[in-house]
Design a protein around this motif. Structure first.
Motif, PDB file in Angstrom:
ATOM      1  N   SER A 201       0.872  -1.182   0.029  1.00 24.91           N
ATOM      2  CA  SER A 201       0.149   0.100  -0.016  1.00 24.91           C
ATOM      3  C   SER A 201       0.882   1.274  -0.110  1.00 24.91           C
ATOM      4  O   SER A 201      -0.094   2.399  -0.443  1.00 24.91           O
ATOM      5  N   ALA A 202       2.127   1.001   0.316  1.00 26.50           N
ATOM      6  CA  ALA A 202       3.043   2.273   0.571  1.00 26.50           C
ATOM      7  C   ALA A 202       4.421   2.247  -0.201  1.00 26.50           C
ATOM      8  O   ALA A 202       4.921   3.581  -0.262  1.00 26.50           O
ATOM      9  N   PHE A 213       2.713   8.561  -3.076  1.00 23.13           N
ATOM     10  CA  PHE A 213       3.156   9.454  -1.743  1.00 23.13           C
ATOM     11  C   PHE A 213       4.651   9.896  -1.596  1.00 23.13           C
ATOM     12  O   PHE A 213       5.064  10.495  -0.632  1.00 23.13           O
ATOM     13  N   THR A 245       1.119  11.285   3.699  1.00 21.85           N
ATOM     14  CA  THR A 245       1.340   9.921   3.483  1.00 21.85           C
ATOM     15  C   THR A 245       0.791   8.949   4.350  1.00 21.85           C
ATOM     16  O   THR A 245       0.111   9.589   5.427  1.00 21.85           O
ATOM     17  N   PRO A 246       0.929   7.599   4.411  1.00 21.11           N
ATOM     18  CA  PRO A 246       0.495   6.641   5.286  1.00 21.11           C
ATOM     19  C   PRO A 246       1.417   6.431   6.218  1.00 21.11           C
ATOM     20  O   PRO A 246       1.141   5.387   7.520  1.00 21.11           O
ATOM     21  N   SER A 296      -4.743  10.693  11.651  1.00 20.56           N
ATOM     22  CA  SER A 296      -4.786  10.760  10.079  1.00 20.56           C
ATOM     23  C   SER A 296      -5.753   9.584   9.447  1.00 20.56           C
ATOM     24  O   SER A 296      -5.293   8.405   9.688  1.00 20.56           O
ATOM     25  N   VAL A 298      -5.466   8.457   6.218  1.00 23.20           N
ATOM     26  CA  VAL A 298      -4.648   7.597   5.583  1.00 23.20           C
ATOM     27  C   VAL A 298      -3.743   6.855   6.376  1.00 23.20           C
ATOM     28  O   VAL A 298      -3.349   5.608   6.011  1.00 23.20           O
ATOM     29  N   VAL A 299      -3.240   7.271   7.447  1.00 20.50           N
ATOM     30  CA  VAL A 299      -2.518   6.494   8.581  1.00 20.50           C
ATOM     31  C   VAL A 299      -3.573   5.162   9.124  1.00 20.50           C
ATOM     32  O   VAL A 299      -3.087   4.152   8.938  1.00 20.50           O
ATOM     33  N   ARG A 300      -4.870   5.718   9.518  1.00 18.18           N
ATOM     34  CA  ARG A 300      -5.503   4.730   9.944  1.00 18.18           C
ATOM     35  C   ARG A 300      -6.151   3.817   9.009  1.00 18.18           C
ATOM     36  O   ARG A 300      -6.467   2.409   9.749  1.00 18.18           O
ATOM     37  N   ASN A 301      -6.104   3.729   7.801  1.00 19.03           N
ATOM     38  CA  ASN A 301      -6.347   2.858   6.974  1.00 19.03           C
ATOM     39  C   ASN A 301      -5.477   1.851   6.692  1.00 19.03           C
ATOM     40  O   ASN A 301      -6.076   0.714   6.344  1.00 19.03           O
ATOM     41  N   ARG A 302      -4.335   1.629   7.464  1.00 17.83           N
ATOM     42  CA  ARG A 302      -3.625   0.547   7.637  1.00 17.83           C
ATOM     43  C   ARG A 302      -3.813  -0.204   8.745  1.00 17.83           C
ATOM     44  O   ARG A 302      -2.950  -1.296   8.847  1.00 17.83           O
TER      45      ARG A 302
END
Length: 314
Positions: A201-202, A213, A245-246, A296, A298-302
């Motif tokens: 994902s990153a 990102f 970014t994540p 965030s 986008v951070v929590r999505n992981r």
């Protein structure tokens, strides 16, 4: 840190939390282990905090810096042993299971140029065991002190009234450092990063951030291999780039192994142990910027990709 860039012939994995001077790290992913082959003389039933031993000679040679005194072994006080035991007790279920089977030993050094280092205890063993070396001073620091000191040395404050701080509470820093390094042991033993959904994902490659990102300013941060110390007046722009970014921290943006280690450590500290986490820039004591990475989207999505660390054996 120049010493951390020396390749050790016997070390297939080299994973480090940077020193006060934002150190880089060098490592490759280990081969798949064969867990059915026990290692002679290794007691998988001893608690983690009881596995204190001497620092491997290869690690000591690597940590030696030209013109500087070599690190020396540190004998833990009763209070330091209590802090270490509490840190082991705070680990996730997966950490505890894998460390029970794969943590060969740990050691503490005075005068260590970086903060922590995870390395194979014997690269020739088919069932890979690991040694973790810690800078002993970590045992005397709380989390906010430790992280602020580390982060600030990524920025040059000459001629500026600005400063960067990490507000993470007063929990013992060894809890965070052990979470981070224990995740490297899990990753090294179970190969979680290569090809995982979390990584894909990153990342395009181990140190190459996915195109969505990438940011030229983040690419210059000292934690990266070709990074540099940036003027403190660029700090707000650096963290604004991080917000897109994540990655949960600047250190997480250096490579996919530290991305996972940082994500697990911060998820556990904030979501399970109730600790704060804010990145703050101040000018003459007045707050001019703040970012809470764990809020965030986008951070929590992981976060779902971290659930394996909390699975209890069936």
């Amino acid at each position: 840190m120049k010493a951390a860039r020396r390749a050790l012939p016997l070390l297939a994995v080299l994973l480090a939390i940077g020193a006060g001077a934002c150190a880089n790290e060098t490592h490759t992913v280990p081969a798949m282990p064969r867990p059915d082959e026990p290692v002679e003389g290794f007691d998988a039933h001893s608690p983690g905090e009881a596995r204190i031993g001497a620092t491997p000679a290869d690690v000591m040679r690597m940590l030696a810096e030209d013109g500087k005194p070599s690190p020396t072994e540190h004998a833990l006080t009763p209070e330091e042993r209590r802090k270490l035991a509490a840190a082991f007790g705070a680990l996730t279920p997966l950490h505890r299971r894998v460390l029970r089977e794969r943590l060969h030993s740990i050691s503490f050094l005075d005068g260590m140029p970086n903060n922590a280092l995870t390395s194979p205890a014997d690269a020739n063993e088919p069932h890979r065991l690991f040694h973790i070396t810690f800078r002993a001073g970590i045992l005397r620091e709380n989390l906010s002190e430790f992280l602020t000191q580390k982060e600030r040395q990524c920025f040059d404050t000459a001629g500026s009234s600005r400063s960067v701080s990490i507000e993470a509470g007063t929990m013992d820093a060894i809890v965070y450092v052990l979470l981070h390094e224990a995740t490297h042991v899990v990753d090294g033993g179970l190969r979680l990063t290569p090809g995982s959904a979390f990584t894909k994902s990153a990342w395009s490659d181990r140190t190459l951030i996915a195109p969505a990102f990438r940011d030229p300013l983040l690419a210059r941060v000292k934690f990266r291999r070709e990074g540099e110390v940036l003027p403190i007046d660029r700090a707000e722009a650096v963290y604004a780039a991080l917000q897109r970014t994540p990655f949960v921290s600047l250190y997480a943006s250096s490579n996919w192994s530290d991305d996972l280690a940082e994500a697990v450590a911060w998820y556990h500290l904030t979501e399970r142990l109730g600790q704060p986490y804010r990145i703050v820039i101040r000018d003459q004591g007045n707050q001019v910027f703040a970012y809470e990475p764990m809020k965030s989207p986008v951070v929590r999505n992981r976060f779902d990709a971290l659930s394996k660390f909390y699975e209890e054996p069936g």
